[in-house]
Design an enzyme around this catalytic site. Structure first.
Site, PDB file in Angstrom:
ATOM      1  CG  ASP A 257      -2.612  -7.592  -3.315  1.00  0.00           C
ATOM      2  OD1 ASP A 257      -2.066  -6.729  -4.028  1.00  0.00           O
ATOM      3  OD2 ASP A 257      -2.159  -8.741  -3.167  1.00  0.00           O
TER       4      ASP A 257
ATOM      5  CB  CYS B 178       8.361  -1.139 -10.944  1.00  0.00           C
ATOM      6  SG  CYS B 178       8.110  -2.834 -10.375  1.00  0.00           S
TER       7      CYS B 178
ATOM      8  N   GLY C 113       0.717  -1.257   0.000  1.00  0.00           N
ATOM      9  CA  GLY C 113       0.000   0.000   0.000  1.00  0.00           C
ATOM     10  C   GLY C 113       0.746   1.308   0.000  1.00  0.00           C
TER      11      GLY C 113
END
Length: 397
Positions: free
Chosen positions: A252, A350, A232
């Site tokens: 999630d 990412c 988070g």
């Protein structure tokens, strides 16, 4: 500098756990350091930084020392030679020839996959996707040590006030011009013990990661879903941007991550958060057409964050990247239904690979252009100083 046997053994033990037990480097180092609480700050820093450095340069060190698989003492010995640390007369270092190490050092630096310490398949993939020049630039940057960046929790404190608070404890930071809540540590140190962390005044969050929540264009009072919330970090940033007004639903597929998020949220003073464990597709279905904003920070290869997770390059495989790309499209297609007409979502990774980033967004818009439209995208490249991230803003018609 002198190499002490207890520190050397700790490094070798950590390397064994990382490479042979398939454990994450950060968790391994945390465990090893807990085994001897009497180690001072300098010793602890040596163990952590040396372990990370050997993991980062594993292939290069293996080649210049001609070490057999699993001979971590030789890797440590090669690292010492390169850092001008005298090799002790220990049995573990027998067979190491300093002159030969230096000769092979020069030879290996002429070959990129050895020089940058990267698996052959990953070196080829990066060059194919990014082109030789861009890949070389990013690969070099990914082998640099990551900065420690903080995000001031503006629910409790400003970045400027946080800087002053830390300075009172001799923790020097620099404000980051392009990141309103960001501060970078002048020197690496453990900030988690500081009272300001325990008070929820800041989170450790890379600068590039701090781009994502503002990119979603949230406003106080909105209903926002963070559908791949993990522990988070970005959820908490969203709450601060929303000034605790409105509603954030953090979701999630791993319940323990949401439990960790709840702890972090309490420390941060976040009061507009609800967590939901994704048990099945029904969890998503119940939220159809309900969100003003939707964040999809999807699972990815993690190639953009090798600075802080160097062990990832040795754990990745072509099969994993293929599987994760399939999962990314699945999440885009299935989770996008939670967005209201006129609402906007951010797809982020990412990774620095176009096949995980803009190519995925292009495929999604091509297939669903009747329902969604592309608004804008942003890249953060490791060569720019921080982690590698990609984000795309998409609007539901």
């Amino acid at each position: 500098m002198k190499l002490y046997v207890n520190l050397a053994r700790a490094v070798v033990q950590a390397l064994e756990m990382i490479f042979e037990n398939d454990k994450y480097a950060d968790k391994v180092i945390e465990k090893v350091l807990k085994q001897n609480p009497k180690w001072g700050a300098r010793d602890r820093r040596f163990i952590a930084e040396t372990t990370y450095d050997i993991v980062r340069w594993y292939r290069f060190l293996q080649n210049i020392t001609e070490a057999e698989e699993g001979d971590y003492w030789k890797l440590l010995g090669g690292w010492c030679v390169l850092h001008n640390i005298p090799l002790p007369d220990w049995d573990e270092f027998k067979g190491l020839n300093e002159k030969r190490i230096h000769e092979r050092d020069m030879k290996m630096r002429a070959i990129r996959r050895f020089r940058e310490s990267i698996p052959d398949w990953l070196d080829s993939l990066g060059e194919t996707e990014l082109g030789e020049r861009r890949w070389e630039e990013e690969l070099k940057a990914l082998n640099e040590e990551a900065y420690v960046v903080l995000r001031a929790n503006t629910l409790k404190i400003s970045a400027e006030d946080l800087q002053r608070e830390l300075a009172d404890s001799d923790i020097e930071t620099d404000l980051l011009e392009d990141f309103p809540e960001g501060l970078v540590l002048a020197e690496r140190q453990n900030v988690f013990r500081h009272p300001a962390f325990k008070e929820g005044f800041f989170e450790v969050q890379d600068a590039a990661s701090q781009f994502i929540a503002p990119f979603l264009r949230v406003e106080p009072g909105m209903r926002v879903i963070d559908a791949c919330a993990g522990a988070g970090g970005k959820t908490l940033h969203l709450a601060a941007l929303m000034k605790n007004k409105g509603r954030i639903i953090a979701m999630d597929v791993e319940a323990w991550k949401l439990e960790e998020l709840q702890k972090r949220a309490r420390r941060a003073g976040v009061s507009n958060l609800e967590t939901r464990f994704i048990e099945s597709s029904k969890t998503i279905k119940r939220l159809d057409n309900s969100a003003d904003r939707l964040l999809l920070d999807v699972p990815c290869s993690g190639l953009g964050v090798l600075k802080r997770n160097p062990d990832a390059k040795w754990k990745l495989s072509p099969q994993f990247i293929d599987e994760v790309k399939t999962l990314q499209l699945h999440i885009l297609e299935d989770y996008g239904t939670m967005l209201k007409p006129g609402g906007m979502m951010v797809y982020s990774t990412c990774s620095i690979l176009p096949s995980e980033n803009e190519k995925q967004v292009e495929a999604f818009i091509t297939k669903h252009g009747d329902k969604y439209e592309f608004v804008e995208q942003k890249h953060s490249w490791p060569s720019e100083g921080f982690d590698g991230f990609y984000m795309a803003l998409i609007k539901k018609k």
